[in-house]
Scaffold this motif. Structure first.
Motif, PDB file in Angstrom:
ATOM      1  N   MET A 117       0.831  -1.199   0.000  1.00  0.00           N
ATOM      2  CA  MET A 117       0.000   0.000   0.000  1.00  0.00           C
ATOM      3  C   MET A 117       0.865   1.250   0.000  1.00  0.00           C
ATOM      4  O   MET A 117       0.560   2.239  -0.683  1.00  0.00           O
ATOM      5  N   ALA A 118       1.956   1.219   0.757  1.00  0.00           N
ATOM      6  CA  ALA A 118       2.863   2.367   0.758  1.00  0.00           C
ATOM      7  C   ALA A 118       3.472   2.567  -0.619  1.00  0.00           C
ATOM      8  O   ALA A 118       3.623   3.711  -1.092  1.00  0.00           O
ATOM      9  N   LEU A 119       3.818   1.480  -1.296  1.00  0.00           N
ATOM     10  CA  LEU A 119       4.384   1.578  -2.647  1.00  0.00           C
ATOM     11  C   LEU A 119       3.394   2.202  -3.615  1.00  0.00           C
ATOM     12  O   LEU A 119       3.762   3.047  -4.458  1.00  0.00           O
ATOM     13  N   LYS A 120       2.137   1.820  -3.508  1.00  0.00           N
ATOM     14  CA  LYS A 120       1.106   2.380  -4.383  1.00  0.00           C
ATOM     15  C   LYS A 120       0.976   3.886  -4.179  1.00  0.00           C
ATOM     16  O   LYS A 120       0.980   4.662  -5.149  1.00  0.00           O
ATOM     17  N   TYR A 121       0.876   4.307  -2.937  1.00  0.00           N
ATOM     18  CA  TYR A 121       0.681   5.726  -2.656  1.00  0.00           C
ATOM     19  C   TYR A 121       1.915   6.550  -2.999  1.00  0.00           C
ATOM     20  O   TYR A 121       1.803   7.662  -3.511  1.00  0.00           O
ATOM     21  N   VAL A 122       3.086   6.020  -2.720  1.00  0.00           N
ATOM     22  CA  VAL A 122       4.316   6.761  -3.033  1.00  0.00           C
ATOM     23  C   VAL A 122       4.495   6.897  -4.542  1.00  0.00           C
ATOM     24  O   VAL A 122       4.923   7.950  -5.046  1.00  0.00           O
ATOM     25  N   THR A 123       4.159   5.864  -5.301  1.00  0.00           N
ATOM     26  CA  THR A 123       4.246   5.937  -6.763  1.00  0.00           C
ATOM     27  C   THR A 123       3.309   6.999  -7.315  1.00  0.00           C
ATOM     28  O   THR A 123       3.689   7.815  -8.165  1.00  0.00           O
ATOM     29  N   LEU A 124       2.079   7.005  -6.818  1.00  0.00           N
ATOM     30  CA  LEU A 124       1.124   8.028  -7.256  1.00  0.00           C
ATOM     31  C   LEU A 124       1.586   9.423  -6.865  1.00  0.00           C
ATOM     32  O   LEU A 124       1.488  10.372  -7.654  1.00  0.00           O
ATOM     33  N   LEU A 125       2.083   9.565  -5.662  1.00  0.00           N
ATOM     34  CA  LEU A 125       2.566  10.867  -5.194  1.00  0.00           C
ATOM     35  C   LEU A 125       3.694  11.379  -6.086  1.00  0.00           C
ATOM     36  O   LEU A 125       3.728  12.560  -6.459  1.00  0.00           O
ATOM     37  N   THR A 126       4.606  10.499  -6.455  1.00  0.00           N
ATOM     38  CA  THR A 126       5.727  10.895  -7.310  1.00  0.00           C
ATOM     39  C   THR A 126       5.239  11.363  -8.681  1.00  0.00           C
ATOM     40  O   THR A 126       5.698  12.393  -9.206  1.00  0.00           O
ATOM     41  N   LEU A 127       4.293  10.636  -9.266  1.00  0.00           N
ATOM     42  CA  LEU A 127       3.788  11.014 -10.590  1.00  0.00           C
ATOM     43  C   LEU A 127       3.061  12.354 -10.545  1.00  0.00           C
ATOM     44  O   LEU A 127       3.264  13.208 -11.418  1.00  0.00           O
ATOM     45  N   PHE A 128       2.230  12.563  -9.543  1.00  0.00           N
ATOM     46  CA  PHE A 128       1.503  13.827  -9.453  1.00  0.00           C
ATOM     47  C   PHE A 128       2.440  15.003  -9.188  1.00  0.00           C
ATOM     48  O   PHE A 128       2.203  16.111  -9.680  1.00  0.00           O
ATOM     49  N   LEU A 129       3.508  14.777  -8.429  1.00  0.00           N
ATOM     50  CA  LEU A 129       4.481  15.845  -8.189  1.00  0.00           C
ATOM     51  C   LEU A 129       5.232  16.202  -9.472  1.00  0.00           C
ATOM     52  O   LEU A 129       5.463  17.381  -9.754  1.00  0.00           O
ATOM     53  N   PHE A 130       5.615  15.194 -10.249  1.00  0.00           N
ATOM     54  CA  PHE A 130       6.274  15.468 -11.528  1.00  0.00           C
ATOM     55  C   PHE A 130       5.314  16.180 -12.482  1.00  0.00           C
ATOM     56  O   PHE A 130       5.727  17.065 -13.241  1.00  0.00           O
ATOM     57  N   SER A 131       4.048  15.794 -12.450  1.00  0.00           N
ATOM     58  CA  SER A 131       3.058  16.466 -13.284  1.00  0.00           C
ATOM     59  C   SER A 131       2.918  17.929 -12.875  1.00  0.00           C
ATOM     60  O   SER A 131       2.888  18.832 -13.731  1.00  0.00           O
ATOM     61  N   PHE A 132       2.858  18.197 -11.581  1.00  0.00           N
ATOM     62  CA  PHE A 132       2.772  19.570 -11.083  1.00  0.00           C
ATOM     63  C   PHE A 132       4.004  20.373 -11.505  1.00  0.00           C
ATOM     64  O   PHE A 132       3.898  21.537 -11.927  1.00  0.00           O
ATOM     65  N   PHE A 133       5.170  19.775 -11.410  1.00  0.00           N
ATOM     66  CA  PHE A 133       6.405  20.445 -11.795  1.00  0.00           C
ATOM     67  C   PHE A 133       6.394  20.810 -13.280  1.00  0.00           C
ATOM     68  O   PHE A 133       6.802  21.920 -13.667  1.00  0.00           O
ATOM     69  N   SER A 134       5.894  19.921 -14.128  1.00  0.00           N
ATOM     70  CA  SER A 134       5.830  20.194 -15.563  1.00  0.00           C
ATOM     71  C   SER A 134       4.863  21.329 -15.870  1.00  0.00           C
ATOM     72  O   SER A 134       5.157  22.210 -16.693  1.00  0.00           O
ATOM     73  N   TYR A 135       3.715  21.330 -15.206  1.00  0.00           N
ATOM     74  CA  TYR A 135       2.734  22.391 -15.445  1.00  0.00           C
ATOM     75  C   TYR A 135       3.271  23.749 -15.017  1.00  0.00           C
ATOM     76  O   TYR A 135       3.056  24.761 -15.712  1.00  0.00           O
ATOM     77  N   THR A 136       3.949  23.816 -13.885  1.00  0.00           N
ATOM     78  CA  THR A 136       4.455  25.101 -13.412  1.00  0.00           C
ATOM     79  C   THR A 136       5.537  25.643 -14.350  1.00  0.00           C
ATOM     80  O   THR A 136       5.595  26.861 -14.605  1.00  0.00           O
TER      81      THR A 136
END
Length: 235
Positions: A117-136
């Motif tokens: 479960m931690a792996l699932k959430y950390v993977t999602l968190l990483t992708l959304f952070l990279f997405s946020f970084f690209s948008y900014t």
């Protein structure tokens, strides 16, 4: 014992990711070899003429340019806000005691231990952070273009249509990258409910993206002898 419960995750989740990666590799090949069969190639070609047309008469067309760029900035801002809100929510879940996952244990196929479960959430968190970084970063370049595109053309100015096209291409490329990362996170979001949904969502997304990325006009366009490959918003 944990390995025996995770065999579906080990097989189906990488398979779903490979399907998406294979599609993007094929799309990249098409953009490089036949850009005018893809929306990315056509948009890249259109940006070059759009910037040149705006800068020929900035007094009459600057308002149109600013409004167009403002709409793109608003879209990137919205997606960046959604990405950072999802990241904050996932961060709150990770820092909790995983009480949210307990009611799902009986209905989730595959592994649902604390590590998985931690792996699932950390993977999602990483992708959304990279997405946020690209948008900014995309917003940053769009702001530069919106400020410079109204500058009157002069012999001494360093602000040329080629320079602004390059900035706009970078903004579009980063926005596209943010979108693709965000789309890739959707199947992994279903990973919370089991790896089977990851594979099904990945397979379903390929034809959807195909119809969004390709032009069905019967023309197998080749790259122009200009800097078409450098203008592509995908590479």
């Amino acid at each position: 014992m944990e390995w025996k419960k995770c065999y579906l995750d080990v097989i189906l989740v990488p398979l779903g990711l490979l399907i998406n990666i294979g599609y993007y590799v094929w799309l990249w090949h098409k953009v490089r070899t036949q850009p005018f069969t893809t929306m990315i190639g056509i948009d890249a070609d259109g940006r070059h003429f759009w910037v040149s047309n705006i800068m020929k008469d900035p007094e009459k067309k600057s308002v149109l340019a600013i409004q167009t760029l403002r709409n793109q900035i608003m879209g990137s801002t919205l997606m960046a806000t959604v990405s950072i809100l999802l990241s904050a929510s996932l961060g709150a879940v990770i820092s909790s005691n995983y009480s949210i996952k307990k009611p799902l244990n009986d209905v989730v196929y595959g592994g649902h231990g604390e590590f998985m479960m931690a792996l699932k959430y950390v993977t999602l968190l990483t992708l959304f952070l990279f997405s946020f970084f690209s948008y900014t970063l995309s917003i940053k370049f769009l702001n530069q273009v919106s400020m410079l595109i109204s500058i009157p053309q002069d012999v001494m100015t360093m602000v040329t249509p080629e320079h602004l096209t390059e900035l706009l291409t970078k903004a579009t490329m980063l926005n596209t990258l943010g979108n693709r990362i965000f789309y890739s996170a959707l199947p992994l979001l279903l990973w919370i409910f089991g790896p089977v949904l990851v594979l099904l969502c990945s397979v379903t997304m390929v034809p959807v993206l195909y119809h969004l990325d390709f032009v069905f006009s019967g023309k197998q366009g080749k790259a122009r002898p200009t800097n078409m490959n450098d203008q592509s918003g995908f590479v």
